[in-house]
Design a protein around this motif. Sequence first.
Motif, PDB file in Angstrom:
ATOM      1  N   GLN A   1      -9.863 -34.168 -83.748  1.00  0.00           N
ATOM      2  CA  GLN A   1     -10.996 -34.356 -84.660  1.00  0.00           C
ATOM      3  C   GLN A   1     -10.770 -33.614 -85.776  1.00  0.00           C
ATOM      4  O   GLN A   1     -10.187 -32.372 -85.489  1.00  0.00           O
ATOM      5  N   SER A   2     -11.044 -33.744 -86.999  1.00  0.00           N
ATOM      6  CA  SER A   2     -11.317 -32.908 -88.233  1.00  0.00           C
ATOM      7  C   SER A   2     -12.346 -33.356 -89.097  1.00  0.00           C
ATOM      8  O   SER A   2     -12.990 -34.457 -89.004  1.00  0.00           O
ATOM      9  N   ALA A   3     -12.372 -32.488 -90.146  1.00  0.00           N
ATOM     10  CA  ALA A   3     -13.516 -32.930 -91.013  1.00  0.00           C
ATOM     11  C   ALA A   3     -12.890 -32.688 -92.384  1.00  0.00           C
ATOM     12  O   ALA A   3     -12.233 -31.687 -92.686  1.00  0.00           O
ATOM     13  N   VAL A   4     -13.371 -33.301 -93.412  1.00  0.00           N
ATOM     14  CA  VAL A   4     -13.200 -33.349 -94.675  1.00  0.00           C
ATOM     15  C   VAL A   4     -14.440 -33.642 -95.607  1.00  0.00           C
ATOM     16  O   VAL A   4     -15.584 -34.039 -94.867  1.00  0.00           O
ATOM     17  N   PRO A   5     -14.817 -33.000 -96.673  1.00  0.00           N
ATOM     18  CA  PRO A   5     -16.139 -33.307 -97.300  1.00  0.00           C
ATOM     19  C   PRO A   5     -16.576 -34.736 -97.349  1.00  0.00           C
ATOM     20  O   PRO A   5     -17.767 -34.958 -96.879  1.00  0.00           O
ATOM     21  N   LEU A   6     -15.835 -35.847 -97.282  1.00  0.00           N
ATOM     22  CA  LEU A   6     -16.208 -37.026 -97.476  1.00  0.00           C
ATOM     23  C   LEU A   6     -16.213 -37.813 -95.832  1.00  0.00           C
ATOM     24  O   LEU A   6     -16.570 -39.119 -95.734  1.00  0.00           O
ATOM     25  N   ALA A   7     -15.747 -37.143 -95.031  1.00  0.00           N
ATOM     26  CA  ALA A   7     -15.655 -37.983 -93.634  1.00  0.00           C
ATOM     27  C   ALA A   7     -15.396 -36.862 -92.379  1.00  0.00           C
ATOM     28  O   ALA A   7     -15.012 -35.688 -92.665  1.00  0.00           O
ATOM     29  N   THR A   8     -15.895 -37.352 -91.417  1.00  0.00           N
ATOM     30  CA  THR A   8     -15.282 -36.399 -90.062  1.00  0.00           C
ATOM     31  C   THR A   8     -14.495 -37.620 -89.371  1.00  0.00           C
ATOM     32  O   THR A   8     -14.611 -38.602 -88.981  1.00  0.00           O
ATOM     33  N   ASN A   9     -13.413 -37.069 -89.064  1.00  0.00           N
ATOM     34  CA  ASN A   9     -12.267 -37.878 -88.585  1.00  0.00           C
ATOM     35  C   ASN A   9     -12.083 -37.913 -86.913  1.00  0.00           C
ATOM     36  O   ASN A   9     -12.035 -36.636 -86.649  1.00  0.00           O
ATOM     37  N   LEU A  10     -11.945 -39.039 -86.441  1.00  0.00           N
ATOM     38  CA  LEU A  10     -11.933 -39.062 -84.966  1.00  0.00           C
ATOM     39  C   LEU A  10     -11.040 -39.838 -84.536  1.00  0.00           C
ATOM     40  O   LEU A  10     -10.719 -40.756 -84.810  1.00  0.00           O
ATOM     41  N   ARG A  11     -10.136 -39.561 -83.393  1.00  0.00           N
ATOM     42  CA  ARG A  11      -9.047 -40.502 -83.032  1.00  0.00           C
ATOM     43  C   ARG A  11      -8.915 -40.403 -81.484  1.00  0.00           C
ATOM     44  O   ARG A  11      -9.185 -39.386 -80.727  1.00  0.00           O
ATOM     45  N   PHE A  12      -9.120 -41.573 -81.064  1.00  0.00           N
ATOM     46  CA  PHE A  12      -9.152 -41.640 -79.450  1.00  0.00           C
ATOM     47  C   PHE A  12      -8.171 -42.594 -78.828  1.00  0.00           C
ATOM     48  O   PHE A  12      -7.851 -43.555 -79.364  1.00  0.00           O
ATOM     49  N   ARG A  13      -7.817 -42.160 -77.747  1.00  0.00           N
ATOM     50  CA  ARG A  13      -6.975 -43.147 -76.929  1.00  0.00           C
ATOM     51  C   ARG A  13      -7.892 -44.000 -75.825  1.00  0.00           C
ATOM     52  O   ARG A  13      -8.839 -43.472 -75.263  1.00  0.00           O
ATOM     53  N   VAL A  14      -7.505 -45.202 -75.782  1.00  0.00           N
ATOM     54  CA  VAL A  14      -8.258 -45.989 -74.929  1.00  0.00           C
ATOM     55  C   VAL A  14      -7.826 -45.849 -73.471  1.00  0.00           C
ATOM     56  O   VAL A  14      -6.584 -46.060 -73.383  1.00  0.00           O
ATOM     57  N   LEU A  15      -8.545 -45.570 -72.613  1.00  0.00           N
ATOM     58  CA  LEU A  15      -8.167 -45.375 -71.087  1.00  0.00           C
ATOM     59  C   LEU A  15      -8.387 -46.662 -70.558  1.00  0.00           C
ATOM     60  O   LEU A  15      -9.455 -47.301 -70.496  1.00  0.00           O
ATOM     61  N   ARG A  16      -7.267 -47.055 -69.619  1.00  0.00           N
ATOM     62  CA  ARG A  16      -7.490 -48.229 -68.911  1.00  0.00           C
ATOM     63  C   ARG A  16      -7.558 -47.843 -67.472  1.00  0.00           C
ATOM     64  O   ARG A  16      -6.825 -46.949 -66.710  1.00  0.00           O
TER      65      ARG A  16
END
Length: 180
Positions: free
Chosen positions: A165-180
């Motif tokens: 997760q991170s942030a820039v002025p125009l967005a909050t960035n989120l990245r996830f792994r799908v758990l199975r």
Amino acid sequence: MGKLLYSATMSLDGFIAGPGGDMGWLTRYIGPNQEAEDLVTEIGALLVGRRTFTGDDPHRGTEGEGKAFGGGWDGPQFVLSRHPPAEPVAGVTFVSDLAHGVAEAKAAAGEKSVNVLGAAVARACVDAALLDEVAVFVAPVLLGGGVRLFERPEGAPVPLERISQSAVPLATNLRFRVLR
């Protein structure tokens, strides 16, 4: 082979397109975002829904109109559709079966990722247990309606593990792994 990754910019209230599929809202939130730019370099092929392929373009009226990521990416595209156009589209393969489309896109992408574009295709990939990751760029806006990032009212919850997760002025960035 690379992973199957769903990415989208989403409003804070969960919409990736406005009412009627409007993407014009996104234009003001396209800006410097190193994480988004890095994600584009990971992509070897696109798996796109028909509604997304023929829909509104946030780059309308610019040099990037009609190009993937506004011209920031070029490569093989696979569009999932039961009704391909009568005339071929350069660089685009139309596929009617999800499993076949994923297999073709992964083969074309090689070691790079296949980027899924479109809520319906992403949902189908989740339902088929094919999706590996989700990247969401949350824009600071409330749309109030439109196409949701992910909607499956009758489905079971899909567990995710946050990768970054991170942030820039125009967005909050989120990245996830799908758990199975």
